[in-house]
Design an enzyme around this catalytic site. Structure first.
Site, PDB file in Angstrom:
ATOM      1  N   GLY A   1     -17.288 -12.771 -30.665  1.00 38.45           N
ATOM      2  CA  GLY A   1     -16.317 -13.998 -30.245  1.00 38.45           C
ATOM      3  C   GLY A   1     -17.025 -15.136 -29.481  1.00 38.45           C
TER       4      GLY A   1
ATOM      5  NE  ARG B   1     -15.798  -9.809 -33.158  1.00 36.67           N
ATOM      6  CZ  ARG B   1     -15.191 -10.727 -32.562  1.00 36.67           C
ATOM      7  NH1 ARG B   1     -14.674 -11.609 -33.244  1.00 36.67           N
ATOM      8  NH2 ARG B   1     -14.889 -10.895 -31.156  1.00 36.67           N
TER       9      ARG B   1
ATOM     10  CG  ASP C   1     -18.596  -4.251 -26.406  1.00 33.70           C
ATOM     11  OD1 ASP C   1     -18.367  -5.259 -27.437  1.00 33.70           O
ATOM     12  OD2 ASP C   1     -17.585  -3.302 -26.198  1.00 33.70           O
TER      13      ASP C   1
ATOM     14  CB  THR D   1     -17.563 -11.636 -23.822  1.00 33.36           C
ATOM     15  OG1 THR D   1     -15.985 -11.621 -23.814  1.00 33.36           O
ATOM     16  CG2 THR D   1     -18.267 -11.053 -22.607  1.00 33.36           C
TER      17      THR D   1
ATOM     18  CG  ASP E   1     -12.475 -10.902 -23.666  1.00 39.32           C
ATOM     19  OD1 ASP E   1     -11.569 -11.786 -23.567  1.00 39.32           O
ATOM     20  OD2 ASP E   1     -12.816 -10.352 -24.607  1.00 39.32           O
TER      21      ASP E   1
ATOM     22  CG  ASP F   1     -14.978  -7.188 -22.372  1.00 42.14           C
ATOM     23  OD1 ASP F   1     -16.251  -7.767 -22.474  1.00 42.14           O
ATOM     24  OD2 ASP F   1     -14.535  -7.010 -23.362  1.00 42.14           O
TER      25      ASP F   1
ATOM     26  NE  ARG G   1     -12.593  -6.809 -26.617  1.00 42.46           N
ATOM     27  CZ  ARG G   1     -14.058  -6.565 -26.989  1.00 42.46           C
ATOM     28  NH1 ARG G   1     -14.093  -6.788 -28.265  1.00 42.46           N
ATOM     29  NH2 ARG G   1     -14.991  -6.281 -26.174  1.00 42.46           N
TER      30      ARG G   1
END
Length: 354
Positions: free
Chosen positions: A15, A76, A107, A129, A131, A133, A175
């Site tokens: 992303g 991706r 990741d 990212t 997020d 995360d 997410r």
């Protein structure tokens, strides 16, 4: 003997995130300043497989530091997960004399970096990212911009909420992580926040809204992370039915991912880019540059991935076998600290909702 680097590649994968362009600029100019050529790999790992790249001379990255998204584009790439795809990518590196790669993403990007590293192409990861995360780092490129975008948009919703005495349930990106939702809920003065990391007491939320409305409060905001799936819209309907407060639902979706990067993201991305080049040219590989205790540090990618999976409860059998008891204990301590931080911030959001 330390490897002599003549040319490196840089790619963005997964992303997109505001600040990725600042990181690419930083990687390019840091490497060029050290006498190393740089190529930009377009479309992430797909660009390596399909030999899609551009030379990054100083002027090629002029004027991109303030642009959102990624001018190298992203993808991706399922083919890269296969041995055949990886061998195509390695052949492209050899064809162009690429001695190492800086990979910017999340990741999935780091898994690809490990695949390249073990096959002889030194690779360093940079966390990009929105997020936030990636458990091994306190911050990630794009996170600050995403939060500020949420603030701007929800502040506009608040005006209408107050005018019409409404509640707005707003779903934000993230997410499986609640970082964006939790921090923006605090900054927005939300009456409640729903994230995957902490249990949500819906009955208490309803009672709080009823009590505050009876006390004269006109408008309410509830921030929900998309990581709590299939919940936001139904919650909005239940709030209206159970409290009598007119409630609207808004899903901000991918608007949160775009936009001009903030100062924080530009500076952070620049620091990470320089650090990644320094690690690569020092002969290091299979590392991800992270922020820990407000300092940029290099973390083994496998360690980062296992820590992440341990935190998220997705560890596969045998993944921890390569780590010592001390390293596993360090993972447990990091996870406990992150969970405690979430719980503390979540409590603050609830305590200050008045």
């Amino acid at each position: 003997m330390e490897k002599k680097f003549r040319k490196i590649g840089v790619l963005t994968s997964g992303g997109d995130a505001p600040g990725m362009n600042a990181a690419v600029r930083s990687v390019a100019r840091a490497a060029l300043a050290r006498g190393v050529e740089v190529v930009g790999i377009k479309g992430g790992y797909s660009g390596l497989i399909n030999d899609n790249m551009i030379e990054l001379k100083p002027r090629a990255v002029t004027g991109i530091i303030y642009q959102g998204g990624t001018f190298l584009y992203s993808d991706r790439c399922d083919e890269f997960k296969t041995e055949e795809g990886m061998q195509k990518a390695i052949a492209t590196c050899k064809k162009h004399g690429i001695d190492g790669i800086v990979a910017i993403g999340g990741d999935g990007t780091f898994r690809g970096a490990t695949d390249l590293s073990v096959r002889g192409i030194p690779t360093i990861g940079i966390p990009g990212t929105i997020d936030n995360d990636i458990t091994a780092t306190e911050n990630s490129i794009g996170f600050d911009t995403a939060m500020n975008t949420v603030l701007e948009m929800v502040d506009r919703l608040r005006d209408t909420c107050e005018s019409h005495a409404r509640c707005n349930v707003v779903e934000v990106m993230g997410r499986g992580a609640g970082d964006i939702a939790l921090n923006t809920a605090m900054a927005l003065g939300a009456v409640a926040c729903v994230i995957p990391e902490c249990p949500f007491d819906e009955a208490a939320c309803m009672e709080k809204i009823r009590t505050l409305r009876a006390d004269g409060k006109r408008s309410f905001l509830v921030i929900v992370s998309e990581g709590v799936e299939n919940f936001s819209e139904g919650l909005a309907k239940r709030i209206q039915a159970e409290t009598g407060v007119e409630t609207k639902f808004a899903r901000l979706a991918h608007v949160v991912r775009g936009g001009t990067p903030t100062l924080t993201d530009r500076v952070f991305a620049t620091k990470l880019g320089v650090a990644a080049v320094d690690q690569l040219l020092a002969g290091k590989s299979n590392l991800v540059m992270c922020q820990q205790n407000n300092k940029i540090v290099a973390v083994d990618i496998l360690y980062s991935q296992c820590l992440d999976r341990k935190y998220k409860g997705t560890l596969k059998e045998g993944m921890l076998e390569k780590f010592s008891a001390e390293e596993i204990a360090a993972m447990d301590a990091a996870i406990a600290e992150k969970k405690a931080e979430f719980a503390e911030l979540y409590a603050i959001v609830n305590d200050l909702a008045r």
